[in-house]
Design a protein around this motif. Structure first.
Motif, PDB file in Angstrom:
ATOM      1  N   UNK A 103      13.142   2.037   2.980  1.00 22.45           N
ATOM      2  CA  UNK A 103      12.226   3.003   2.396  1.00 22.45           C
ATOM      3  C   UNK A 103      10.894   3.005   3.131  1.00 22.45           C
ATOM      4  N   UNK A 104      10.262   4.169   3.174  1.00 15.92           N
ATOM      5  CA  UNK A 104       8.875   4.243   3.617  1.00 15.92           C
ATOM      6  C   UNK A 104       8.062   4.679   2.404  1.00 15.92           C
ATOM      7  N   UNK A 105       6.852   4.149   2.295  1.00 15.00           N
ATOM      8  CA  UNK A 105       5.983   4.477   1.180  1.00 15.00           C
ATOM      9  C   UNK A 105       4.761   5.192   1.737  1.00 15.00           C
ATOM     10  N   UNK A 106       4.486   6.369   1.205  1.00 12.29           N
ATOM     11  CA  UNK A 106       3.385   7.207   1.649  1.00 12.29           C
ATOM     12  C   UNK A 106       2.393   7.335   0.503  1.00 12.29           C
ATOM     13  N   UNK A 107       1.160   6.912   0.719  1.00 11.60           N
ATOM     14  CA  UNK A 107       0.114   7.056  -0.291  1.00 11.60           C
ATOM     15  C   UNK A 107      -0.829   8.153   0.176  1.00 11.60           C
ATOM     16  N   UNK A 108      -0.992   9.182  -0.656  1.00 14.09           N
ATOM     17  CA  UNK A 108      -1.888  10.300  -0.355  1.00 14.09           C
ATOM     18  C   UNK A 108      -3.107  10.159  -1.255  1.00 14.09           C
ATOM     19  N   UNK A 109      -4.230   9.811  -0.657  1.00 14.68           N
ATOM     20  CA  UNK A 109      -5.490   9.646  -1.380  1.00 14.68           C
ATOM     21  C   UNK A 109      -6.233  10.974  -1.336  1.00 14.68           C
ATOM     22  N   UNK A 110      -6.354  11.606  -2.479  1.00 15.29           N
ATOM     23  CA  UNK A 110      -6.953  12.933  -2.576  1.00 15.29           C
ATOM     24  C   UNK A 110      -8.461  12.847  -2.829  1.00 15.29           C
ATOM     25  N   UNK A 111      -9.173  12.163  -1.926  1.00 10.74           N
ATOM     26  CA  UNK A 111     -10.625  12.098  -1.997  1.00 10.74           C
ATOM     27  C   UNK A 111     -11.164  11.186  -3.089  1.00 10.74           C
ATOM     28  N   UNK A 112     -10.505  10.067  -3.320  1.00  9.23           N
ATOM     29  CA  UNK A 112     -10.947   9.130  -4.352  1.00  9.23           C
ATOM     30  C   UNK A 112     -12.383   8.694  -4.140  1.00  9.23           C
ATOM     31  N   UNK A 113     -13.090   8.473  -5.249  1.00 15.32           N
ATOM     32  CA  UNK A 113     -14.463   7.993  -5.203  1.00 15.32           C
ATOM     33  C   UNK A 113     -14.571   6.559  -5.709  1.00 15.32           C
ATOM     34  N   UNK A 114     -13.438   5.931  -5.992  1.00 12.89           N
ATOM     35  CA  UNK A 114     -13.424   4.535  -6.445  1.00 12.89           C
ATOM     36  C   UNK A 114     -13.075   3.625  -5.263  1.00 12.89           C
ATOM     37  N   UNK A 115     -12.478   2.484  -5.523  1.00 13.46           N
ATOM     38  CA  UNK A 115     -12.136   1.506  -4.486  1.00 13.46           C
ATOM     39  C   UNK A 115     -10.771   1.736  -3.841  1.00 13.46           C
ATOM     40  N   UNK A 116     -10.186   2.904  -4.021  1.00 12.59           N
ATOM     41  CA  UNK A 116      -8.861   3.181  -3.456  1.00 12.59           C
ATOM     42  C   UNK A 116      -8.793   2.887  -1.956  1.00 12.59           C
ATOM     43  N   UNK A 117      -9.742   3.327  -1.116  1.00 10.70           N
ATOM     44  CA  UNK A 117      -9.643   3.027   0.317  1.00 10.70           C
ATOM     45  C   UNK A 117      -9.644   1.523   0.621  1.00 10.70           C
ATOM     46  N   UNK A 118     -10.462   0.754  -0.070  1.00  7.60           N
ATOM     47  CA  UNK A 118     -10.513  -0.699   0.155  1.00  7.60           C
ATOM     48  C   UNK A 118      -9.206  -1.369  -0.264  1.00  7.60           C
ATOM     49  N   UNK A 119      -8.658  -0.946  -1.381  1.00  8.67           N
ATOM     50  CA  UNK A 119      -7.376  -1.494  -1.840  1.00  8.67           C
ATOM     51  C   UNK A 119      -6.292  -1.156  -0.827  1.00  8.67           C
ATOM     52  N   UNK A 120      -6.303   0.074  -0.317  1.00 12.87           N
ATOM     53  CA  UNK A 120      -5.277   0.479   0.647  1.00 12.87           C
ATOM     54  C   UNK A 120      -5.421  -0.260   1.973  1.00 12.87           C
ATOM     55  N   UNK A 121      -6.631  -0.609   2.385  1.00 13.11           N
ATOM     56  CA  UNK A 121      -6.804  -1.416   3.600  1.00 13.11           C
ATOM     57  C   UNK A 121      -6.062  -2.739   3.451  1.00 13.11           C
ATOM     58  N   UNK A 122      -6.213  -3.389   2.312  1.00 13.16           N
ATOM     59  CA  UNK A 122      -5.534  -4.673   2.066  1.00 13.16           C
ATOM     60  C   UNK A 122      -4.028  -4.496   1.998  1.00 13.16           C
ATOM     61  N   UNK A 123      -3.572  -3.462   1.296  1.00 13.30           N
ATOM     62  CA  UNK A 123      -2.132  -3.238   1.165  1.00 13.30           C
ATOM     63  C   UNK A 123      -1.506  -2.853   2.507  1.00 13.30           C
ATOM     64  N   UNK A 124      -2.223  -2.083   3.316  1.00 18.26           N
ATOM     65  CA  UNK A 124      -1.703  -1.705   4.638  1.00 18.26           C
ATOM     66  C   UNK A 124      -1.495  -2.936   5.508  1.00 18.26           C
ATOM     67  N   UNK A 125      -2.423  -3.871   5.440  1.00 15.67           N
ATOM     68  CA  UNK A 125      -2.285  -5.112   6.206  1.00 15.67           C
ATOM     69  C   UNK A 125      -1.111  -5.932   5.689  1.00 15.67           C
ATOM     70  N   UNK A 126      -0.883  -5.903   4.404  1.00 17.62           N
ATOM     71  CA  UNK A 126       0.190  -6.689   3.790  1.00 17.62           C
ATOM     72  C   UNK A 126       1.581  -6.119   4.056  1.00 17.62           C
TER      73      UNK A 126
END
Length: 95
Positions: free
Chosen positions: A35-58
């Motif tokens: 499976x591939x997992x695609x996360x589409x962040x629709x301009x979040x103003x919370x910590x979504x980008x920071x969380x995704x940085x960690x998850x992308x590395x993991x």
């Protein structure tokens, strides 16, 4: 990941940081699933980008993150963001 995955899971995210770890981990750790997992962040103003940085590395190549300006409910639509995410501006595969 070698070759095309058997299927894709798209997770739309708008101010979804508090749920992302659980959702992405569940999708990326399916037993026996190619499976591939695609996360589409629709301009979040919370910590979504920071969380995704960690998850992308993991999760590496299995996870693709796409951040874009807010576009509303149609944001994760394949017509707006094709499954060939790596070719899309603003997208990145895990590290």
């Amino acid at each position: 990941m070698s070759g095309a995955p058997a299927f894709s899971i798209v997770i739309p995210a708008y101010n979804y940081a508090h749920f992302l770890r659980r959702a992405v981990t569940s999708a990326c750790t399916q037993d026996g699933a190619d499976v591939e997992v695609l996360v589409v962040d629709d301009g979040s103003t919370d910590d979504t980008p920071a969380v995704m940085d960690k998850l992308s590395a993991e999760f590496g190549e299995r996870l693709t993150y796409h951040r874009q300006p807010n576009q509303g409910p149609a944001a994760p639509s394949p017509a707006i963001w094709p499954a060939t995410a790596s070719a899309s501006a603003g997208s990145r595969r895990g590290r």
